[in-house]
Design an enzyme around this catalytic site. Structure first.
Site, PDB file in Angstrom:
ATOM      1  N   HIS A  56      33.498  39.600  45.027  1.00 43.51           N
ATOM      2  CA  HIS A  56      33.719  38.986  43.713  1.00 43.51           C
ATOM      3  C   HIS A  56      32.477  38.190  43.311  1.00 43.51           C
ATOM      4  O   HIS A  56      32.228  37.103  43.841  1.00 43.51           O
ATOM      5  CB  HIS A  56      34.938  38.073  43.769  1.00 43.51           C
ATOM      6  CG  HIS A  56      35.450  37.674  42.412  1.00 43.51           C
ATOM      7  ND1 HIS A  56      34.649  37.646  41.293  1.00 43.51           N
ATOM      8  CD2 HIS A  56      36.688  37.301  42.004  1.00 43.51           C
ATOM      9  CE1 HIS A  56      35.363  37.259  40.256  1.00 43.51           C
ATOM     10  NE2 HIS A  56      36.605  37.054  40.655  1.00 43.51           N
ATOM     11  N   HIS A  96      39.878  44.173  36.807  1.00 37.91           N
ATOM     12  CA  HIS A  96      39.406  42.899  37.353  1.00 37.91           C
ATOM     13  C   HIS A  96      39.617  42.946  38.866  1.00 37.91           C
ATOM     14  O   HIS A  96      38.727  42.582  39.614  1.00 37.91           O
ATOM     15  CB  HIS A  96      40.160  41.734  36.714  1.00 37.91           C
ATOM     16  CG  HIS A  96      39.627  40.397  37.090  1.00 37.91           C
ATOM     17  ND1 HIS A  96      38.316  40.040  36.875  1.00 37.91           N
ATOM     18  CD2 HIS A  96      40.215  39.323  37.704  1.00 37.91           C
ATOM     19  CE1 HIS A  96      38.118  38.806  37.325  1.00 37.91           C
ATOM     20  NE2 HIS A  96      39.241  38.359  37.835  1.00 37.91           N
ATOM     21  N   CYS A 108      35.028  33.957  35.479  1.00 37.45           N
ATOM     22  CA  CYS A 108      34.962  35.345  35.952  1.00 37.45           C
ATOM     23  C   CYS A 108      35.138  36.370  34.840  1.00 37.45           C
ATOM     24  O   CYS A 108      35.088  37.579  35.096  1.00 37.45           O
ATOM     25  CB  CYS A 108      35.977  35.547  37.063  1.00 37.45           C
ATOM     26  SG  CYS A 108      35.748  34.369  38.419  1.00 37.45           S
TER      27      CYS A 108
END
Length: 407
Positions: free
Chosen positions: A333, A298, A167
């Site tokens: 996400h 994030h 990620c």
């Protein structure tokens, strides 16, 4: 051969394939309005899952966006990456033939590679044994084909690198492209990331108890976790000299970046490691904490991420924490593409003058500390000069890119 004087690196093209829209303009407008792209999952049978939402790109028809790539020979992540890169080149107003003739390449990030291909191969094996495996489908499986898809679609002959740093991977790709152009090793780079919604990823986060029952709500007192999502994102990087010579619109300048690895825990983020990455990013970019106007977090919406990320930011910034928001509140996400979408949003914020929101936060978690400005609701008008873009990953990989308003 590298040049001796480092070159300035600027962003001149943006491309997005997302649940919020296809193309940079629809994506930016959705972000500014605080719209979400979360819907019930269609990619696989959700029987047995308690939570069944995702950010899927329902209307993606690759043949509409791709000119050279044959969709039947490439996985969905590669298709996303190639389409986003094609859109970024169009957005930049660059002649594709001139780009193909230049020293240009691609760097893309991913978490799951071509997970849907692996799922189909596995199901084929279970149904008919190893002899039933489709060789043509197996050829689509390697994750390195995601960057190769970009080069194939655009006829690029420079390097094509796929980063598998989960990620945080798009920020790794952005940093790599920045290095190549800054050093003179390349003239242009398409950087970003791609991932596709798939059963394995959803099941993994589901077993961890990290999937939200409804919309993702980063920084909210009653947040429930993440919503998996998919898409592809690409930014066209050029040297300032090249962009200036062709009269290109410049969204932002890449000021620098940093990467670190905590190497402490498979899934838990580490405050000290993230704080050190922030400090290194500031140092590499020549930026002081008080000069940062906005942080694109994030911001996954899990208690572990949000509390650790905010604590690390407070450690570096002290009493003055700049506005910090999460576009995952709208997008979900997107895994390896996540920090690439954050970079795109950061470039738009610098160029158009706004702060992206945390659209779904209702009550900021008091455990995150006082006076945390998450930019709730919709975008806020502002004139940020420096944006800090975060990307963190399982395994402890941290990558932070610093973007500046072009002057």
């Amino acid at each position: 051969m590298s040049e001796s004087t480092p070159r300035r690196v600027v962003v001149t093209g943006l491309g997005a394939v997302s649940s919020l829209g296809i193309g940079a303009r629809p994506f930016i407008e959705a972000i500014r309005a605080g719209r979400d792209g979360v819907t019930p999952i269609r990619a696989f049978d959700t029987t047995g899952f308690d939570h069944v939402l995702a950010g899927e790109v329902h209307d993606f028809r690759p043949e509409r966006w791709l000119r050279r790539l044959r969709p039947d020979r490439w996985g969905r992540s590669g298709q996303f990456a190639a389409a986003a890169a094609r859109l970024a080149v169009q957005d930049a107003g660059m002649d594709p033939d001139a780009l193909s003739a230049a020293r240009a390449g691609s760097a893309m990030g991913t978490t799951n590679g071509e997970a849907r291909v692996f799922q189909a191969l596995t199901e084929g094996w279970l149904d008919g044994g190893p002899e039933a495996i489709d060789a043509a489908l197996a050829a689509q499986a390697p994750a390195d084909r995601i960057a190769t898809a970009v080069n194939t679609e655009l006829g690029l002959r420079g390097e094509a690198v796929t980063f598998g740093t989960a990620c945080a991977a798009s920020n790794y790709a952005l940093g790599h492209g920045y290095d190549l152009i800054r050093s003179g090793a390349a003239d242009a780079m398409l950087v970003g990331g791609a991932d596709a919604v798939n059963r394995a990823t959803h099941a993994g986060f589901h077993r961890l108890g990290a999937i939200a029952p409804d919309l993702p709500r980063p920084f909210d007192e009653h947040r429930g976790g993440i919503v998996t999502a998919e898409g592809g994102v690409a930014l066209l990087l050029e040297s300032w000299e090249a962009a200036h010579a062709r009269g290109a619109r410049v969204y932002a300048e890449v000021l620098g970046y940093a990467v670190t690895c905590d190497a402490k825990h498979p899934t838990q983020p580490d405050r000290a490691g993230i704080a050190e990455c922030v400090r290194r990013a500031h140092r590499n970019a020549g930026v002081k904490p008080e000069e940062v106007d906005y942080i694109c977090a994030h911001g996954t919406g899990t208690p572990a991420n949000d509390s650790t990320e905010v604590a690390a930011v407070r450690e570096v910034f002290g009493q003055r924490v700049p506005p910090i928001s999460s576009i995952k509140s709208m997008l979900g996400h997107t895994m390896g593409a996540a920090s690439g979408f954050g970079a795109l949003a950061g470039c738009a914020a610098l160029h158009e003058g706004f702060l992206p929101p945390t659209a779904t936060v209702r009550t900021v978690d008091p455990a995150l500390g006082p006076d945390l400005d998450c930019v709730p609701g919709t975008a806020r008008r502002a004139r940020p000069r420096i944006v800090e873009n975060h990307g963190f990953a399982f395994g402890g990989n941290n990558a932070i890119v610093m973007l500046g308003r072009y002057r």
